[in-house]
Design a protein around this motif. Structure first.
Motif, PDB file in Angstrom:
ATOM      1  N   LEU A 196      36.407  45.958  35.720  1.00  0.00           N
ATOM      2  CA  LEU A 196      37.246  46.544  36.757  1.00  0.00           C
ATOM      3  C   LEU A 196      38.693  46.067  36.639  1.00  0.00           C
ATOM      4  O   LEU A 196      39.619  46.779  37.035  1.00  0.00           O
ATOM      5  CB  LEU A 196      36.688  46.207  38.146  1.00  0.00           C
ATOM      6  CG  LEU A 196      35.268  46.704  38.435  1.00  0.00           C
ATOM      7  CD1 LEU A 196      34.849  46.316  39.854  1.00  0.00           C
ATOM      8  CD2 LEU A 196      35.147  48.210  38.234  1.00  0.00           C
ATOM      9  N   ALA A 197      38.893  44.868  36.091  1.00  0.00           N
ATOM     10  CA  ALA A 197      40.272  44.378  35.918  1.00  0.00           C
ATOM     11  C   ALA A 197      41.059  45.295  34.990  1.00  0.00           C
ATOM     12  O   ALA A 197      42.233  45.616  35.255  1.00  0.00           O
ATOM     13  CB  ALA A 197      40.266  42.952  35.369  1.00  0.00           C
ATOM     14  N   ASP A 198      40.435  45.741  33.905  1.00  0.00           N
ATOM     15  CA  ASP A 198      41.126  46.658  32.982  1.00  0.00           C
ATOM     16  C   ASP A 198      41.427  47.986  33.671  1.00  0.00           C
ATOM     17  O   ASP A 198      42.509  48.559  33.487  1.00  0.00           O
ATOM     18  CB  ASP A 198      40.241  46.924  31.748  1.00  0.00           C
ATOM     19  CG  ASP A 198      39.886  45.649  31.013  1.00  0.00           C
ATOM     20  OD1 ASP A 198      40.794  45.063  30.394  1.00  0.00           O
ATOM     21  OD2 ASP A 198      38.715  45.222  31.063  1.00  0.00           O
ATOM     22  N   LEU A 199      40.473  48.457  34.474  1.00  0.00           N
ATOM     23  CA  LEU A 199      40.662  49.760  35.143  1.00  0.00           C
ATOM     24  C   LEU A 199      41.721  49.672  36.231  1.00  0.00           C
ATOM     25  O   LEU A 199      42.409  50.647  36.525  1.00  0.00           O
ATOM     26  CB  LEU A 199      39.334  50.253  35.732  1.00  0.00           C
ATOM     27  CG  LEU A 199      38.163  50.347  34.755  1.00  0.00           C
ATOM     28  CD1 LEU A 199      36.973  51.023  35.425  1.00  0.00           C
ATOM     29  CD2 LEU A 199      38.541  51.101  33.482  1.00  0.00           C
ATOM     30  N   MET A 200      41.869  48.499  36.816  1.00  0.00           N
ATOM     31  CA  MET A 200      42.880  48.322  37.864  1.00  0.00           C
ATOM     32  C   MET A 200      44.281  48.202  37.252  1.00  0.00           C
ATOM     33  O   MET A 200      45.250  48.736  37.767  1.00  0.00           O
ATOM     34  CB  MET A 200      42.539  47.037  38.622  1.00  0.00           C
ATOM     35  CG  MET A 200      43.342  46.795  39.835  1.00  0.00           C
ATOM     36  SD  MET A 200      42.290  46.977  41.266  1.00  0.00           S
ATOM     37  CE  MET A 200      43.532  47.000  42.531  1.00  0.00           C
ATOM     38  N   LEU A 201      44.375  47.452  36.136  1.00  0.00           N
ATOM     39  CA  LEU A 201      45.699  47.140  35.579  1.00  0.00           C
ATOM     40  C   LEU A 201      46.251  48.234  34.662  1.00  0.00           C
ATOM     41  O   LEU A 201      47.472  48.426  34.613  1.00  0.00           O
ATOM     42  CB  LEU A 201      45.631  45.814  34.805  1.00  0.00           C
ATOM     43  CG  LEU A 201      45.907  44.527  35.606  1.00  0.00           C
ATOM     44  CD1 LEU A 201      47.373  44.476  36.012  1.00  0.00           C
ATOM     45  CD2 LEU A 201      45.052  44.396  36.853  1.00  0.00           C
TER      46      LEU A 201
END
Ligand SMILES: N[C@@H](CCC(=O)N[C@@H](CS)C(=O)NCC(=O)O)C(=O)O
Length: 216
Positions: free
Chosen positions: A163-168
């Motif tokens: 989710l960190a990649d999808l958020m950033l």
């Protein structure tokens, strides 16, 4: 599986993060557009008491706050998992999502991306060069720290997409279009990561409207 309804503007990086999760999971959704002019209308306050986007409906369940929506989607459809298993990677993912919400978006995206791209394109404003210049040190600090946390890993929280990649990715996509963001990102591992993210089918399927991509 009932269709997800995602309320917002297709140019919003937060809305794009939600779309990325839905695309990565292969879930059905539609965007219910809320224009920028309606941003603070009474109708939107019915959806989101703080007047922000995105908001998601899934059947009779309604949710706002992007982190909450992303975690809901991942809990709802476990495969492919978008949250890591190890405590260390869970901690890193959550930390990076927090950096986005507390520092990167309010101190950098909301100023540099707004002044260079969103404001001129959607609201017809001229960029405030002094505000942009004042945000550059924050941009250096945020991007420098994200680059350090990424290190030589393929994804922000380790070996797998999270989710960190999808958020950033949607936030850095816009920053990389600005001269200030591009100069800071040039030659970094973070820029290489963004290139890999941009090549994913989910990112290609959710590109912002053309006028926003061309603006900076
Ligand atoms: N904490 C919110 C932030 C969402 C947010 O700030 N969205 C922007 C669009 S990218 C917005 O609604 N802006 C309207 C405004 O600032 O009035 C979330 O995670 O969903």
């Amino acid at each position: 599986m009932s269709e997800f309804v995602v309320y917002g503007h297709p140019g919003s990086p937060f809305l794009r993060s939600v779309r990325l999760a839905l695309e990565e999971k292969g879930l059905p959704y539609r965007i219910q557009r809320i224009g920028t002019g309606e941003g603070r209308s009474e109708a939107q306050r019915q959806l989101h008491p703080f007047g922000r986007i995105p908001v998601v409906d899934h059947g009779s369940y309604r949710l706002y706050e992007t982190q909450a929506i992303l975690r809901y989607i991942d809990a709802h459809v476990p495969e492919p998992a978008l949250q890591p298993a190890s405590p260390e990677a869970i901690g890193r993912m959550s930390q990076i999502m927090g950096i986005n919400d507390w520092y990167l978006f309010p101190q950098v995206g909301r100023i540099i991306v707004f002044q260079r791209i969103v404001g001129p394109t959607l609201l017809g404003i001229k960029p405030d060069e002094a505000a942009i210049a004042a945000a550059v040190p924050d941009a250096r600090r945020c991007l420098g720290e994200l680059n350090r946390l990424l290190g030589d890993q393929p994804f922000l929280a380790g070996d797998r997409l999270s989710l960190a990649d999808l958020m950033l990715a949607p936030q850095l996509y816009y920053l990389a279009l600005t001269p200030e963001g591009a100069a800071i990102l040039e030659g970094t591992a973070l820029m290489a990561w963004l290139g890999r993210m941009n090549a994913r089918a989910s990112m290609r399927a959710t590109e912002p409207p053309e006028e926003l991509r061309k603006a900076a």
